[in-house]
Design a protein around this motif. Structure first.
Motif, PDB file in Angstrom:
ATOM      1  N   PRO A 298       0.824  -1.233  -0.202  1.00 17.26           N
ATOM      2  CA  PRO A 298      -0.074   0.071  -0.027  1.00 17.26           C
ATOM      3  C   PRO A 298       0.842   1.154   0.010  1.00 17.26           C
ATOM      4  O   PRO A 298       2.141   1.032   0.435  1.00 17.26           O
ATOM      5  CB  PRO A 298      -0.877   0.039   1.265  1.00 17.26           C
ATOM      6  N   LYS A 299       0.187   2.385  -0.313  1.00 16.94           N
ATOM      7  CA  LYS A 299       0.714   3.533  -0.440  1.00 16.94           C
ATOM      8  C   LYS A 299       1.586   4.018   1.057  1.00 16.94           C
ATOM      9  O   LYS A 299       2.800   4.625   0.852  1.00 16.94           O
ATOM     10  CB  LYS A 299      -0.156   4.520  -0.624  1.00 16.94           C
ATOM     11  N   ASN A 300       1.059   3.603   2.020  1.00 17.35           N
ATOM     12  CA  ASN A 300       1.692   3.934   3.457  1.00 17.35           C
ATOM     13  C   ASN A 300       2.857   2.939   3.776  1.00 17.35           C
ATOM     14  O   ASN A 300       3.612   3.118   4.661  1.00 17.35           O
ATOM     15  CB  ASN A 300       0.622   4.164   4.302  1.00 17.35           C
ATOM     16  N   ASP A 301       3.056   2.010   3.217  1.00 15.48           N
ATOM     17  CA  ASP A 301       4.052   0.962   3.177  1.00 15.48           C
ATOM     18  C   ASP A 301       4.458   0.497   2.185  1.00 15.48           C
ATOM     19  O   ASP A 301       4.506  -0.658   1.801  1.00 15.48           O
ATOM     20  CB  ASP A 301       3.676  -0.021   4.216  1.00 15.48           C
ATOM     21  N   ARG A 302       4.920   1.264   1.232  1.00 14.43           N
ATOM     22  CA  ARG A 302       5.323   0.840  -0.021  1.00 14.43           C
ATOM     23  C   ARG A 302       6.767   0.380  -0.078  1.00 14.43           C
ATOM     24  O   ARG A 302       7.764   0.978   0.456  1.00 14.43           O
ATOM     25  CB  ARG A 302       5.283   1.982  -1.184  1.00 14.43           C
ATOM     26  N   ARG A 303       6.964  -0.827  -0.660  1.00 12.75           N
ATOM     27  CA  ARG A 303       8.252  -1.380  -0.800  1.00 12.75           C
ATOM     28  C   ARG A 303       8.609  -1.534  -2.276  1.00 12.75           C
ATOM     29  O   ARG A 303       8.246  -1.679  -3.007  1.00 12.75           O
ATOM     30  CB  ARG A 303       8.139  -2.914  -0.286  1.00 12.75           C
TER      31      ARG A 303
ATOM     32  N   SER B 267      14.041  -5.257  -1.364  1.00 14.08           N
ATOM     33  CA  SER B 267      13.323  -4.211  -0.839  1.00 14.08           C
ATOM     34  C   SER B 267      13.608  -3.761   0.534  1.00 14.08           C
ATOM     35  O   SER B 267      12.540  -3.140   1.142  1.00 14.08           O
ATOM     36  CB  SER B 267      11.773  -4.633  -1.081  1.00 14.08           C
ATOM     37  N   SER B 268      14.921  -3.757   1.198  1.00 17.60           N
ATOM     38  CA  SER B 268      15.078  -3.510   2.395  1.00 17.60           C
ATOM     39  C   SER B 268      15.213  -2.040   2.440  1.00 17.60           C
ATOM     40  O   SER B 268      15.282  -1.373   3.587  1.00 17.60           O
ATOM     41  CB  SER B 268      16.272  -4.397   2.557  1.00 17.60           C
ATOM     42  N   ALA B 269      15.848  -1.400   1.519  1.00 18.62           N
ATOM     43  CA  ALA B 269      15.945  -0.023   1.316  1.00 18.62           C
ATOM     44  C   ALA B 269      15.324   0.800   0.149  1.00 18.62           C
ATOM     45  O   ALA B 269      15.122   0.208  -0.778  1.00 18.62           O
ATOM     46  CB  ALA B 269      17.276   0.218   1.408  1.00 18.62           C
ATOM     47  N   LEU B 270      15.118   1.903   0.525  1.00 11.85           N
ATOM     48  CA  LEU B 270      14.326   2.689  -0.599  1.00 11.85           C
ATOM     49  C   LEU B 270      15.044   3.096  -1.854  1.00 11.85           C
ATOM     50  O   LEU B 270      16.441   3.439  -1.471  1.00 11.85           O
ATOM     51  CB  LEU B 270      13.533   4.002   0.013  1.00 11.85           C
ATOM     52  N   VAL B 271      14.783   2.721  -3.063  1.00 19.23           N
ATOM     53  CA  VAL B 271      15.777   3.178  -4.002  1.00 19.23           C
ATOM     54  C   VAL B 271      15.021   4.087  -4.900  1.00 19.23           C
ATOM     55  O   VAL B 271      13.673   4.056  -5.083  1.00 19.23           O
ATOM     56  CB  VAL B 271      16.127   2.015  -4.824  1.00 19.23           C
TER      57      VAL B 271
ATOM     58  N   GLY C 188       3.495  -2.733  -9.318  1.00 25.62           N
ATOM     59  CA  GLY C 188       3.593  -1.200  -9.591  1.00 25.62           C
ATOM     60  C   GLY C 188       4.940  -1.097  -9.918  1.00 25.62           C
ATOM     61  O   GLY C 188       5.991  -1.875  -9.752  1.00 25.62           O
ATOM     62  N   ALA C 189       5.164   0.046 -10.700  1.00 25.24           N
ATOM     63  CA  ALA C 189       6.439   0.495 -11.332  1.00 25.24           C
ATOM     64  C   ALA C 189       6.426   2.128 -11.437  1.00 25.24           C
ATOM     65  O   ALA C 189       5.411   2.486 -11.660  1.00 25.24           O
ATOM     66  CB  ALA C 189       6.535  -0.403 -12.854  1.00 25.24           C
ATOM     67  N   SER C 190       7.730   2.509 -11.257  1.00 29.59           N
ATOM     68  CA  SER C 190       8.036   3.880 -11.602  1.00 29.59           C
ATOM     69  C   SER C 190       9.332   4.146 -11.964  1.00 29.59           C
ATOM     70  O   SER C 190      10.171   3.078 -12.054  1.00 29.59           O
ATOM     71  CB  SER C 190       7.734   4.719 -10.085  1.00 29.59           C
ATOM     72  N   ASP C 191       9.652   5.369 -12.049  1.00 34.97           N
ATOM     73  CA  ASP C 191      11.052   5.864 -12.267  1.00 34.97           C
ATOM     74  C   ASP C 191      11.655   5.064 -13.508  1.00 34.97           C
ATOM     75  O   ASP C 191      12.740   4.212 -13.240  1.00 34.97           O
ATOM     76  CB  ASP C 191      11.922   5.752 -11.217  1.00 34.97           C
ATOM     77  N   PRO C 192      11.119   4.835 -14.590  1.00 34.99           N
ATOM     78  CA  PRO C 192      11.739   4.001 -15.826  1.00 34.99           C
ATOM     79  C   PRO C 192      12.604   4.753 -16.331  1.00 34.99           C
ATOM     80  O   PRO C 192      13.134   5.759 -16.490  1.00 34.99           O
ATOM     81  CB  PRO C 192      10.385   3.708 -16.865  1.00 34.99           C
ATOM     82  N   ALA C 193      13.655   3.824 -16.684  1.00 34.73           N
ATOM     83  CA  ALA C 193      15.101   4.430 -17.415  1.00 34.73           C
ATOM     84  C   ALA C 193      15.291   3.372 -18.702  1.00 34.73           C
ATOM     85  O   ALA C 193      15.611   2.379 -18.314  1.00 34.73           O
ATOM     86  CB  ALA C 193      16.109   4.627 -16.668  1.00 34.73           C
ATOM     87  N   TRP C 194      15.166   3.858 -19.897  1.00 32.08           N
ATOM     88  CA  TRP C 194      15.392   2.995 -20.984  1.00 32.08           C
ATOM     89  C   TRP C 194      16.794   2.677 -21.362  1.00 32.08           C
ATOM     90  O   TRP C 194      17.493   3.622 -21.368  1.00 32.08           O
ATOM     91  CB  TRP C 194      14.540   3.729 -22.036  1.00 32.08           C
ATOM     92  N   SER C 195      17.239   1.519 -21.768  1.00 26.97           N
ATOM     93  CA  SER C 195      18.618   1.375 -21.982  1.00 26.97           C
ATOM     94  C   SER C 195      18.880   1.809 -23.503  1.00 26.97           C
ATOM     95  O   SER C 195      18.052   1.676 -24.178  1.00 26.97           O
ATOM     96  CB  SER C 195      18.990  -0.227 -21.688  1.00 26.97           C
ATOM     97  N   PRO C 196      20.166   1.653 -24.011  1.00 26.32           N
ATOM     98  CA  PRO C 196      20.219   2.018 -25.131  1.00 26.32           C
ATOM     99  C   PRO C 196      20.208   0.637 -25.898  1.00 26.32           C
ATOM    100  O   PRO C 196      19.624  -0.525 -25.254  1.00 26.32           O
ATOM    101  CB  PRO C 196      21.939   2.215 -25.325  1.00 26.32           C
ATOM    102  N   LEU C 197      20.327   0.543 -27.338  1.00 26.37           N
ATOM    103  CA  LEU C 197      19.897  -0.527 -28.018  1.00 26.37           C
ATOM    104  C   LEU C 197      21.034  -1.812 -27.489  1.00 26.37           C
ATOM    105  O   LEU C 197      22.168  -1.334 -27.528  1.00 26.37           O
ATOM    106  CB  LEU C 197      19.749  -0.579 -29.441  1.00 26.37           C
TER     107      LEU C 197
END
Lengths: 445, 381
Positions: A185-190, A209-213, A434-443
């Motif tokens: 959940p939002k208040n305990d998001r891993r 998921s031990s630390a926020l990244v 759920g997913a956030s902060d995407p970063a696309w790799s080069p080919l």
């Protein structure tokens, strides 16, 4: 008076008649010329009959590879597959001549044929592309050799080649995306780092998921990832080797917060934000020896830096003008010029791999947008609008932008979406959580 | 004696002579005419001077009594002309005033309908009646032959206040023209030629030579480039000098004569000839190609590239795929130009598969077409 006006009119008519005669004579002297400025913007219909299995062991993979190729092409929004049920011709021999009339009849403008053979763990994929109405091959056929485990990559490479031959620009299917996987959940998001193919397949987790990244970023070669971790209690930059899944802290200064890192195009330098004494400024760091260089020293907050593809400039966000806006400065620091002047707040700028556009997040009137603008701030174009859109990342060819969209409410979750730079083909990217902060790799090579 | 005195004496003498002898030449006295009159009484005079009473005429002619019995039209059918008009049932209710009197040998056809008033000596009290009688049509708005009103007459042509320039606005019309020879005989004839004697006339007179052009002249077009002369297949044997010179002169004269007869130089048939395509016809072709010009799959670089593509069309409007080629490109890289060209080629082939709708009589105008594909507008869509 009347006589003079009559003469004037006569003269005018004579001149017009002469011009008309000259124009007519000119038109008659050469081929008919017309200019066409209006066209249509539609997906290009193509046919991809199932690749031929050269042996029984390749039968299943041949079908799977064909489906991945078609999914890649159709997923761009630029192509539309003619369903197999409409096919008139059945391709049973990879080297047999193509009966173009049959494919014209179903309005397939491009045709992809291929064959797959499997020998042990080795896989060979051959393919050809055709321009149906021109009745000629799109380039020459190609062959890929690999392992059975890498069949998806081989399919992506086939799709990249077809895409490139039709559109004239490189593809982006054989690429990966690193992102922050979110559960709970939002208040305990891993949160933990994850990497996957661009289409959501082959998800692997890089951290626990031990630390926020936060905010992972690929290196120009795609073999390393920078990210910000709260493992030590305050944000610090880490670098992770994707192949070996080994990581180390890049900046280990106690009491100094470092975040928002991004590689320089040369892959040896990192630009990032550092907060010290209540002030946030931009710095660069040499990865090899750890030497740092301050780029800004304003009392305002400067963050989210991004290099231009040639490495000569940096775009970043700053509130030095009183509101969050975008600025561009030389990569070595110096005077920055503001490029965003619209109403609202601009942030998270990212320079396009092509170098012609800058993608950004804009907050205006309570809504978030993903947009693009020229590097001088002109031709701003908002591509999306929602409760929360942020964190754009460019595809390797600069045609598509992936970003985070978070829904509203206590049960709202973040997901990845993609949209092309014309604002078309907005669609979610498949992720297991759920997913956030995407970063696309080069080919990938 | 002075002249004045002489004149005076002569004058007085003449006067006195006229007074003495004038009575001798007087005419006989006129005879007095006596007319006998009769005396009448005052009562007789009053009776004689009394005017006859005028008939009472209704002020509205439309209210005149209709004939109780239909006019026996068949009795009036004495001529073919009247038969047509009066045999119509609708005309039964119509007074026969429209029947020409010379074709109807009947008594006054309108005695019961519109009795002629007796001769009026003095102006009647109501002059409107006299004015209304000559126009009976206006007084009978309800009953007419045609059941439907005729079309309204065309409005009279109003003279425009704006002065238009004269029609002959050619400069040459105002300039003095040089005298020219007649190019065509006068069309007028002293005989009327009908179909019956057309052949006779044709035999009698030769067909007039009409030198006036029947159609307007077509503008000249660019002649084809002269082709390289073909290599002679046979080599003439060498001749003697004198004989060769004479032969050269003869051939030169023949060539000159042939050139003069041919009107100076050989010009091959022009390729694009005839009237050019109208803007509407060009637009139709433009729209037809636009429908298939799909730029949705082009790269942004290709969307900045304008390509010029030439194509040859067959007479049924179908493009020859082998003839399609890119003439030039602007605004993009070679790769982008290639993609833009291929999209243009697909558009031409796809939408031309059934043949573009172009006027067949102008085929020479659209046999070769150069199409410029400019995606500028599509880039911002």
């Amino acid at each position: 008076m009347r006589s003079s006006s009559t003469s004037l009119a006569a003269g005018l008519m004579l001149v017009l008649a002469g011009l008309f005669a000259a124009a007519s004579a000119q038109a008659q002297s050469g081929p008919l010329r017309i200019e066409i400025t209006d066209g249509v913007i539609e997906p290009l219909p193509y046919a991809a009959p199932s690749f031929i299995a050269d042996n029984a062991a390749a039968a299943e993979l041949a079908r799977e590879i064909t489906r991945v190729v078609a999914s890649d092409l159709s997923g761009t929004g630029l192509f539309r597959e003619v369903p197999a049920s409409a096919h008139i011709s059945k391709v049973s021999d990879f080297n047999a001549p193509v009966r173009f009339a049959d494919w014209k009849a179903v309005n397939a403008q491009a045709l992809i044929t291929g064959s797959v053979s499997a020998q042990g763990n080795q896989l060979t994929v051959r393919f050809r592309g055709y321009d149906v109405f021109a009745e000629k091959e799109l380039g020459s056929g190609l062959q890929f050799n690999g392992t059975k485990e890498g069949w998806r990559r081989m399919a992506h490479k086939v799709a990249d080649a077809i895409y490139s031959r039709i559109t004239g620009e490189s593809g982006y299917f054989d690429s990966r995306v690193v992102y922050v996987s979110e559960t709970g959940p939002k208040n305990d998001r891993r949160k933990r780092l994850a990497i996957m193919d661009y289409d959501g397949a082959n998800v692997q987790y890089l951290t626990d998921s031990s630390a926020l990244v936060l905010a992972p970023r690929f290196s120009p070669t795609g073999d390393r990832v920078l990210y910000t971790s709260y493992e030590s209690g305050f944000p610090q930059i880490h670098v992770l080797d994707v192949g070996r899944v080994q990581r180390r802290v890049l900046s280990a200064d106690q009491g100094i917060m470092t975040f928002a890192p991004r590689f320089a195009p040369d892959g040896r330098t990192v630009v990032y934000s550092q907060t010290a004494g209540g002030n946030t400024d931009l710095f660069t760091m040499d990865i090899a020896n750890g030497s740092r260089k301050r780029l800004t020293s304003a009392p305002s907050i400067e963050t989210a830096p991004s290099f231009s593809p040639d490495g000569s400039q940096i775009v970043f966000e700053s509130d030095r003008s009183g509101s969050q806006q975008l600025y561009v400065m030389p990569a070595s620091g110096g005077e920055a010029r503001r490029i965003s002047f619209g109403k609202g707040r601009y942030g998270t700028p990212v320079w396009s791999p092509r170098g012609d556009l800058i993608a950004f997040t804009k907050q205006s009137k309570g809504r978030f947008h993903i947009g693009v603008m020229r590097t001088d701030g002109s031709e701003e174009r908002l591509l999306t609008a929602s409760f929360l859109d942020e964190g754009p990342s460019w595809s390797p060819n600069g045609r598509v932008i992936m970003f985070t969209r978070e829904t509203q409410g206590a049960n709202g979750r973040a997901l990845l979406y993609s949209v092309d730079i014309l604002g078309r083909n907005l669609k979610p990217v498949r992720t297991p959580d759920g997913a956030s902060d995407p970063a696309w790799s080069p080919l990938q090579k | 004696m002075q002249t004045g005195t002489k004149i005076s004496l002569a004058g007085h003498g003449v006067l006195m002579g006229w007074a003495v002898f004038g009575g001798w030449f007087s005419a006989a006295p006129e005879a007095v005419q006596v007319q006998e009159v009769s005396v009448i009484s005052a009562a007789d005079f009053e009776r004689l001077s009394q005017r006859p009473a005028a008939p009472v005429i209704a002020p509205e002619p439309a209210a005149l009594s209709e004939p109780e019995q239909p006019v026996e039209v068949p009795q009036l059918n004495t001529t073919a002309e009247t038969q047509v008009e009066t045999s119509q049932p609708e005309t039964v209710q119509t007074p026969a005033v429209e029947v020409p009197p010379e074709t109807v040998p009947t008594p006054d056809p309108a005695p019961e309908v519109a009795p002629q008033p007796p001769e009026i000596l003095d102006a009647p009290e109501s002059s409107s009646i006299i004015a209304a009688l000559p126009e009976p049509e206006q007084l009978r708005p309800a009953e007419r032959v045609a059941p439907e009103p005729v079309a309204a007459p065309e409005p009279e042509v109003a003279i425009d206040d704006i002065v238009q320039p004269e029609v002959s606005t050619d400069v040459g019309a105002e300039a003095e023209q040089e005298a020219q020879e007649e190019t065509a005989e006068e069309a007028a004839s002293d005989r009327i030629v009908t179909e019956a004697n057309e052949d006779e006339e044709a035999e009698l007179e030769p067909a007039p030579v009409v030198s006036a052009p029947s159609t307007s002249l077509r503008p000249q077009v660019r002649p084809r480039r002269p082709q390289a002369p073909e290599q002679p297949t046979e080599v003439a044997e060498p001749l003697d000098d004198a004989e060769s010179e004479a032969q050269d002169q003869a051939s030169a004269i023949e060539d000159a004569l042939a050139a003069a007869i041919a009107g100076g130089g050989e010009v091959e048939a022009p390729e694009p000839s005839g009237p050019p395509l109208t803007s509407g016809e060009k637009d139709a072709l433009r729209v037809a190609v636009s429908k298939c010009w799909n730029v949705g799959s082009l790269s942004s670089d290709a969307l900045r590239t304008t390509v010029e593509v030439s194509v040859t069309l067959s007479q049924d409007g179908k493009p020859d795929p082998g003839s399609i080629r890119m003439i030039s490109s602007t605004g993009g890289s070679n790769s982008a130009a290639k993609q833009a060209y291929e999209a243009a080629r697909r558009a031409i082939i796809r939408c031309g598969a059934r043949g573009f709708q172009l006027p067949a009589e102008k085929y020479s105008q659209w046999r070769e077409v150069v199409m410029t594909f400019n995606p500028e507008k599509m880039r911002i869509k």
